[in-house]
Design an enzyme around this catalytic site. Sequence first.
Site, PDB file in Angstrom:
ATOM      1  N   LYS A 293       0.822  -1.221   0.000  1.00  0.00           N
ATOM      2  CA  LYS A 293       0.000   0.000   0.000  1.00  0.00           C
ATOM      3  C   LYS A 293       0.853   1.267   0.000  1.00  0.00           C
ATOM      4  O   LYS A 293       0.440   2.284  -0.531  1.00  0.00           O
ATOM      5  CB  LYS A 293      -0.959   0.019   1.185  1.00  0.00           C
ATOM      6  CG  LYS A 293      -0.312  -0.183   2.524  1.00  0.00           C
ATOM      7  CD  LYS A 293      -1.135  -1.138   3.375  1.00  0.00           C
ATOM      8  CE  LYS A 293      -0.278  -1.639   4.509  1.00  0.00           C
ATOM      9  NZ  LYS A 293      -0.533  -3.005   4.865  1.00  0.00           N
TER      10      LYS A 293
ATOM     11  N   ASP B 196      -0.954   3.950   8.180  1.00  0.00           N
ATOM     12  CA  ASP B 196      -1.384   2.820   7.350  1.00  0.00           C
ATOM     13  C   ASP B 196      -2.801   3.081   6.804  1.00  0.00           C
ATOM     14  O   ASP B 196      -3.057   2.920   5.605  1.00  0.00           O
ATOM     15  CB  ASP B 196      -1.357   1.542   8.196  1.00  0.00           C
ATOM     16  CG  ASP B 196      -1.897   0.349   7.448  1.00  0.00           C
ATOM     17  OD1 ASP B 196      -1.163  -0.214   6.621  1.00  0.00           O
ATOM     18  OD2 ASP B 196      -3.065  -0.012   7.675  1.00  0.00           O
TER      19      ASP B 196
ATOM     20  N   LYS C 229      -4.258   3.763   2.785  1.00  0.00           N
ATOM     21  CA  LYS C 229      -5.387   3.039   2.188  1.00  0.00           C
ATOM     22  C   LYS C 229      -6.487   3.986   1.721  1.00  0.00           C
ATOM     23  O   LYS C 229      -7.059   3.792   0.653  1.00  0.00           O
ATOM     24  CB  LYS C 229      -5.918   2.017   3.195  1.00  0.00           C
ATOM     25  CG  LYS C 229      -4.917   0.866   3.400  1.00  0.00           C
ATOM     26  CD  LYS C 229      -5.279   0.028   4.602  1.00  0.00           C
ATOM     27  CE  LYS C 229      -4.318  -1.133   4.799  1.00  0.00           C
ATOM     28  NZ  LYS C 229      -4.521  -1.776   6.117  1.00  0.00           N
TER      29      LYS C 229
ATOM     30  N   GLY D 267      -3.491 -10.266   7.516  1.00  0.00           N
ATOM     31  CA  GLY D 267      -3.240 -11.685   7.754  1.00  0.00           C
ATOM     32  C   GLY D 267      -2.700 -12.338   6.507  1.00  0.00           C
ATOM     33  O   GLY D 267      -2.986 -11.930   5.392  1.00  0.00           O
TER      34      GLY D 267
END
Lengths: 412, 412
Positions: free
Chosen positions: B100, B196, B200, B298
């Site tokens: 990202k 983060d 996004k 994950g």
Amino acid sequence: MYIAVMGYGTVGSGVVEVFLKNHDSIIKKCGQSQLDLKYILDLRDFPNDPNKDKFTKDFNDILNDDEVKIVVETMGGLHPAFEFVSSLLKAGKSVVTSNKELVAAKGYELLSIADENNVNFLFEASVGGGIPIIRPISQCLAANEIDEIAGILNGTTNFILTMMIEKNMSFDDALKLAQENGYAEKDPTADIEGHDACRKICILASLCFGKHVYPESVHTEGITKVTLSDVAYVNNLGGVIKLIGRAKRLGNGKISAVVSPCVVMASSQLANVSDVFNAILVRGDAIGDVVFYGRGAGKLPTASAVVADVIDCAKHTNRKKIFGWGPSEDDYVVDYRELDTALFVRATADDIEKAKKAVKKVFGTVKFVSRDNQPENEFAFVTDNEKEKELIAKLDSISEIKPCSVIRVSDY
Amino acid sequence: MYIAVMGYGTVGSGVVEVFLKNHDSIIKKCGQSQLDLKYILDLRDFPNDPNKDKFTKDFNDILNDDEVKIVVETMGGLHPAFEFVSSLLKAGKSVVTSNKELVAAKGYELLSIADENNVNFLFEASVGGGIPIIRPISQCLAANEIDEIAGILNGTTNFILTMMIEKNMSFDDALKLAQENGYAEKDPTADIEGHDACRKICILASLCFGKHVYPESVHTEGITKVTLSDVAYVNNLGGVIKLIGRAKRLGNGKISAVVSPCVVMASSQLANVSDVFNAILVRGDAIGDVVFYGRGAGKLPTASAVVADVIDCAKHTNRKKIFGWGPSEDDYVVDYRELDTALFVRATADDIEKAKKAVKKVFGTVKFVSRDNQPENEFAFVTDNEKEKELIAKLDSISEIKPCSVIRVSDY
């Protein structure tokens, strides 16, 4: 390049509206220099419609026009939709439909015809209205083996159940309100008896598990037997009653598929889905649970899904979508009663204490649940997980009680 | 046809695992006769790895091998990821990334290079882990003008906030637990400070609104200042505190974009999103609100999104995805303080009654809220909707109170 729209009802007129309103950005997204509406097929007259010069009553105008490369089918029903769509695909035109009855009954057949003729048959709008679900399953989750899919697939019944849960409205009153709001048809059978949800879970199961699942093979219960008394007990249990369509891959190359009211516990992502909203949970081996939520019906949401498919067809005129949707197989959908479930049971009994003892003796551990204004001769309980057939046999064996409601408890 | 994977960390090794495990069905979905893994690029040694014969430390092995048509970039960071990906695209290879930071900083640039070289640059895994979001926005919602997008985009902070809300755990204890569970890095700055989530929302906003949004232009607040006291007041208000990234199309060709803790009311589809789960709400003109929910991070969820992009590249070797993601523009993202919002304020005061009177006088209608064990010198309230700049000016003008927390109230 031109498109045609067959059927100028709610969805069809919505398609024309969205297509014309966002025409500039649609052209841009297609990468085409031109993409216009040429025909609207409808047997009715629309003398005051701004697009009145585009109407035709003759299907052959569309079929025989080589400039029409993409046809939208929003007529509904099986016939003549099936014959029309088959002919169009054979004539080398891509078809986009919102018709779940057509896709559930003829999906494999039409995808095969599309494949042979090197065109696309797309149906994003047939499930979940405008919620993106068909394409995410077939593309985004392609690296997953999908194990299970479950959803609130019918907005009308979800509205009715929401009114029962939140406003303590009776089923009949809630249905009447749904009709007044335009959420339910005058003849609401297809919705309230679960047939609409059944068609949708058939489409999803066919897509997820690779073999056509026919509506006739799916055990389907509607919501007409759900009472305010059930709603009250389930509320005290920490859950809500929802009409759930679900399908599951079993170990042996078979699947299960059922449509029925279910107890959904508050922690589930499906519990908080109210009014006419839909939500679909997909469980994949790599991704875990994914949920898609939005308006499952309505003119513009459904139309926007149809138009997105049109854009996809226009963008990739030489490319076929691969859905991996094969023919069905005998006994592919197993008897739902062979599967494990927990059951919520509401029953009456002359002697409640004696009845509860009998229930405990037969079922072992059960959880009793109460409600406000509980009649003296009524009680309710939830069983442990066990094969449904065994649970029903146990229930039948208890002569001391008279079951009024039996509702499956969902495990997600 | 061959693929290569660059970076054998959590996601990269997950990609290899999912690719090999579901290889048969992946081949089938690609419509290719062959698709195999040829190289894994990593500077570290993996002497016991079952794929040890595929490792290389030399990027040129991949760059110069004409049989490698698709490269997965899961190294993370800006450099050398950017240089590697640029070179690969220029060499006519499609690239799939989960990075990202790379997409948020260089998305427009890399998409342009991909376009010039007639290959694909795909990045589904860069937002929402395995949740399908990039493709649904660019394809399924293509018939919509998207007005707004908002989401819980960071699993680590959502886990910490969930522990604070549900277990009454302090921020420090919750962070420690997140680290013990492997949900937070040893240096958690990028997560807890909102960087983060900012990357996004930049990717989503670029995609939804058509111009590159750089992280530097987005006001970003983390969750380090959220206290258990705030959590308790907000609970009594009927809401929860979530870290929300959001972006909105304004009327004038500009957008707003902010990352900050927000009060989310219980009725919102974002309220019930707990632990490490993510959820993204998209508001379109035709579809209304759609929500995508699932595991936002994950190994296997993220890997499954990467592999789905690989399948897409392999399926359509001659087709470029059109994202409609253009260059940025000066002052494209407006000052967030110019926008309307409601604010939750927790403050201390020597004389609470006098303070409340002053608050009412300045703000007009406000809603006061209490909590258990409320200190005698503390109180909290929620303002009406108004331009944030004005609200802050009003707050600053009240000499009787000392604000401790100021948290935006979300309107969805």
